[in-house]
Every structure is written in structure tokens, then in C-alpha cells.
Design a protein around this motif. Sequence first.
Motif, PDB file in Angstrom:
ATOM      1  N   LEU A  90       4.689  -0.126  -0.526  1.00 45.27           N
ATOM      2  CA  LEU A  90       4.249   0.185   0.835  1.00 45.27           C
ATOM      3  C   LEU A  90       3.461  -0.967   1.462  1.00 45.27           C
ATOM      4  CD1 LEU A  90       3.065   3.897   0.407  1.00 45.27           C
ATOM      5  CD2 LEU A  90       5.274   3.067   1.270  1.00 45.27           C
ATOM      6  N   ARG A 145       4.149  -3.642   3.012  1.00 45.36           N
ATOM      7  CA  ARG A 145       4.543  -4.176   4.317  1.00 45.36           C
ATOM      8  C   ARG A 145       4.361  -3.179   5.445  1.00 45.36           C
ATOM      9  NH1 ARG A 145       9.948  -7.921   3.203  1.00 45.36           N
ATOM     10  NH2 ARG A 145       8.968  -9.285   1.645  1.00 45.36           N
ATOM     11  N   ASP A 146       3.897  -2.003   5.133  1.00 45.95           N
ATOM     12  CA  ASP A 146       3.674  -0.967   6.157  1.00 45.95           C
ATOM     13  C   ASP A 146       2.247  -0.454   6.001  1.00 45.95           C
ATOM     14  OD1 ASP A 146       3.633   1.179   7.873  1.00 45.95           O
ATOM     15  OD2 ASP A 146       5.606   1.944   7.267  1.00 45.95           O
ATOM     16  N   PRO A 147       1.256  -1.139   6.610  1.00 44.10           N
ATOM     17  CA  PRO A 147      -0.150  -0.756   6.418  1.00 44.10           C
ATOM     18  C   PRO A 147      -0.440   0.702   6.776  1.00 44.10           C
ATOM     19  CG  PRO A 147      -0.002  -2.902   7.471  1.00 44.10           C
ATOM     20  CD  PRO A 147       1.390  -2.342   7.445  1.00 44.10           C
ATOM     21  N   LYS A 148       0.228   1.238   7.802  1.00 38.29           N
ATOM     22  CA  LYS A 148      -0.024   2.634   8.174  1.00 38.29           C
ATOM     23  C   LYS A 148       0.467   3.582   7.093  1.00 38.29           C
ATOM     24  CE  LYS A 148      -0.095   2.070  13.203  1.00 38.29           C
ATOM     25  NZ  LYS A 148       0.526   2.482  14.490  1.00 38.29           N
ATOM     26  N   ALA A 149       1.637   3.300   6.537  1.00 37.76           N
ATOM     27  CA  ALA A 149       2.159   4.154   5.466  1.00 37.76           C
ATOM     28  C   ALA A 149       1.292   4.038   4.218  1.00 37.76           C
ATOM     29  CB  ALA A 149       3.606   3.773   5.161  1.00 37.76           C
TER      30      ALA A 149
END
Length: 624
Positions: free
Chosen positions: A415, A417-421
Motif C-alpha cells: 500500500l 504508493r497509496d498513502p490514503k489506503a
Amino acid sequence: MAPVIPSPTPVTGPPTTGPEPAVRRNIEVLQTQLPDVFNLYVLGLSKFQSNGDEETDKNNAIGTSYFQICGKDAITEVSLEGMLKTPVGIHGTPFVNWQEDPTAPQYNGIAAGYSHAVALHPNGSQQTLYQYAEDIVKNEFSGPAQQTYAQALQQLRLPYWDWAEDAHLPAITMNETISVVLPSVTEPGETITKDIPNPLYSYQYTSGMGIDSVNNELQSPNTYTGSVRCPDQKGEQHNDLASKQNYAFQDQHRTGIYNLMSVEDFGQFSNQAYTKPGQKYDSLEHHHGIIHNYTGSDFGQTATVQNPPVIGNMTDLWSSSFDPIFWLHHTNVERFWCIWQALHPEAPIDQEYPLLDRWTEATYIKKADSGTSNLEPFHKTAAHNMSDYFVADELRDISSAYILGYQYPETPFNLARDPKALAAYAGEQVQKLYGPQITQSPSYGKVPFDGAPATKAPAVYRKEWQAFVRVKRFAIPGSWFVHIFLDEPDADHGKWVASAVGSVAVFAPRNIATCRNCVSQAGRDLDVSGVVYLTDAIIKALGPSLDDDTVVRYLKDNLHWRVAGPGVAYPSENIAGLKVGVSAANVTYPLASGKLPLYHPEVPYPEITQGKAQLGGFKRHDEY
């Protein structure tokens, strides 16, 4: 033979051989689910610990023995005249220039210390342990076993002890011996199972210098040949007592870690220092200190002139890292930081002037610490010069863990590359591990009250009460507690640990004269802080339907505090800077998965404690 550890030793982390870094796991999960990796971990740690003798333990220029690598994070004592030159240490006394680092902070022979880099703290030990394990796989195992352990090596990372989930000492750390799989000496390619001294139970010092320096630091009536936990007057250690003391306050850790993950300022999340009105009183450092104190020493012992207090390694700042459980503890502290980073990816490292002035070899420099500050003596390469230090901003976000070769279960690399996820996933895990059982408690209201932080999502609401403590860090020599009670405490201080609601810890050296950082903090009247969470104990006493007036009357009548070190009680009225009070905050608990609580500003209730102002009670117009 021992592997050749490069000196100087750059911090690179172990190699990542697959598509993503290996996982640091809870030690009990590692033991039960990955037995081959656990076996290799124990064998590597045992061999690492045994690598030492009079020469290598003294040789800080090379600095690769277990004693030296652990000592750079702790140790020894120096006489006031500076006559005893026991050469260990980044944080230790007397200060020596570990691996002849080009930045050498010294001040009149007193330990000065370096910037503390949380993420780098366990990694020097991790990569060295990996090299020992690699040497065992390559040079001791053979045949199918070698293939098995070569695969296990790829997953070998430092495990952690999650004391916020279960504060009992891990069972595997409490046994003197441990069963391991070893290469057969008589049958090449075969293995045998054998009991060996448990390297997680105690580190046995490998030189007379090591024995002398640690015992001098602990001021023990006994001569310890290895690290100890909760020793008695006869020198026998009591792991069961260390476990019991820690478990008594597990709920305080669980609640505290859950609450701290909502704090957005890194300094307030991490640091116990009280520096400005209105800041949070709890911190990761505070919980770290509680574990240190209760793991090291029996705080229920009774000391006398004839029988002075006996302390173990973990309670002593300078010798704590020689206890192998230190690394399980500090890896968990670093884990909490990584989870917090995942939850707050944009949080900066604010510029501020440190309490300790920065010194180089011969030049005094007064400057602010910030994201560009060097983290001496941790180097990225073997060049080992002034230009290849890690700097603070390089460790600011979670990617620094991945680069150094590891991830945690709560911060998965897939995860990244997707800080929100990643933040949502980390929040879900925090909620599962440490969140309150909202659906099982009638104490959470469904209707917002005045001052409750607003949320559009479904939520419940509760006022959370806490006792807060502020005190001078060096009011008492060494490590100690302010215990909080909701009943009149027994006159026998040996019963306080068992009856306290919680404890606020101070983890500090007994002799600040040998530590320039401590001298600087003491000279500037450094306050430290901590909290004890009260809401659940109040509900247990009064029931779930609480109004302010009822709680205030109850706490005014029943809140007490006492101050104690190992074996010694101290009059509260004599403790420099002591302030004990009660505050409360309205809290919104979103019911959506992964959403952390929202806090309204805390409000102090001086009417509860001002009648005990002579004992340090917080009163009206006191700074909060």
C-alpha cells in the motif's frame, strides 16, 4: 568463527531479496508460525552475544562486539573525577567516540550524546544479527537443512513485544534454556535438537571489564555476570514479577497508544518533555519508560540502610540495552512510530532548539534541530565522513522503513504508493488491536453533547477523564513513579503497584553529573509529563451514567497519589515541580472502520485537587 562485521558500520539494513521487504513480527507469532525463522533468530542472537572478550569489548574504534553495539545505546559509569575510562557508547557514560566517528561531541570528559534517531536505533543490531545468522547458514548447516535456513534467512528481521496488546513478558524470554535445532557434529547434513542457554533470558557479559562496568553502574550488592530482571537481595532475578508488574497496567498502555495515534504533532506524540501550556500530557516516551521501569526492578521491595534498593538492567538508563528484552521493546516503540507515520504522512519535523547544545570535535555550535539535522553517528556508507550521515527528513515518512529492509503487519509495503489506503489500513489495525469495545459498553452515548467534535459519519460520544502529572525529571535520582489511586493507598509502599490505577514513569539516570545532556536538562528545569486514564475505573465505581458533578465529587474524595522508586517512598511535598490534577475531554468515536477518535480540547478541573496543593495538587490559575 564469527562473521567479519565491517567497521565503520554503515546502517543499511538487511538485504531485501524478494519483491518487498520482510516483515517484523510479534515474537510470539514468529515463534509459533515461522519456527525455522525463529530458530535462526535464536541461533544468530546466541552467537552474536558470545562474540566478545577483553580486547573486543574495549575496542570502541572497531565497535562490533555485542557489548559495544549494545553499549552504544546505553551504559557505563564514570567516577566524578573521570578516572574510570570504560569505553562504550553513543548514549553511554563516559562518552567515547564509537568507531571514531568524525563528529565527536565531548565536553570536559562528560557524556554529551547524539541526536536520537528512533528508526535507526534497532537497525544496527538487526543487520549485525542478520550477518551472524547468515554465517551460520553458510558455514554450519549443510544439505537440505541449509536450504531450509537459507529461505528462513530471507525473512529474518527483529521481532517485537507488543506490550500494548499483552503486557506480560513474552513467555519465551522467561526461561533460562531454550530448545533449538542445530547442525549435527557427527552426521553431516543432519540436525539435532538441543537445549542451550536462552539468549532472550539474559546476556552473559563476555569480559571482566563488562562485568565490572555494569555492576559499578547498577551499584549492586551482588556481582552479576549477566543482565537481570527484578533481582532480589540475593541477586536472583524474577521474571514472573516483571511480567506481573507490567500486566497490571496493560489497559493504560492500550488506551494510551490508541489515543496517541490521533495526535498530529510529532513532538507531542513522541516526547515526554513538557514545554508549553496546552500540549498533550501523554506520549510514546512515557509508555516506553513504564515498560523499562517495571521490567527491570521490583517496585514493591523494601529498602533499608543495610539493604539498599536492588535494580535490574532495564530500570537503569545506562545499562538497559544489555537486557535482550530491550530490543523487543524498542522495536515495538519503533513500530508505533511507523504506524503513526502511516497515519500522518504529511507531519513535518518542526524546527526547535534542543535542550542540549550541539557540539562537534572542537567547535561549539548553537543551532536548531530540524528536518535537515544530522543523526550522528549513523552513516549511510562506509565512507564514514561528515557528508554521509542520515538526516532527520530521510526518516520522516514510512518509506524509510522499507528502504532499511522491513515492514510491519500494520504498514504493508503493497500500500506504500497509496498513502490514503495505507492510512486507512493502519487505522483499522489500530482500532482492532487497541480500540475500546464500544458496542459492548453502555457508557458511550449516541447523542452528541455540547463541545463534541463534529462528524457526519455515525459515531458515539463519551467524556474521557484522566489524571495528569507534571514534575521535574531529576527531582529524584534514577527512575521512579508517581502512582495514582482511587482509594486511600496502604501505608506499606510495597502494595502500591498492585492497588494503583496507573503510574506515571520517570526513566532517568541516577548520576546526572556523568551525562551532559542530563546536566543541561536539569539546569533548565526540564519538566516531564504523563497521564493515567481514569474513565473506566470511574465507571466501575459509579456506573456508566456519569455527570460532571458526580465525577468531580467522587474524584475529590478518592483521588490520591504517592511517589516511589524501587524500594523507597518519597513525600509528595518534597518532589520538585510536582503537579497532579485531573482533566477531561469530550471525545467523538466514529463507528466507521479505520477512523480514529476526535478530541475536543482537554479542560482541567482544579477543584478536584486544589485541596491537596501542599502535596502537589493542581489548583486554580496553575499553568495547564
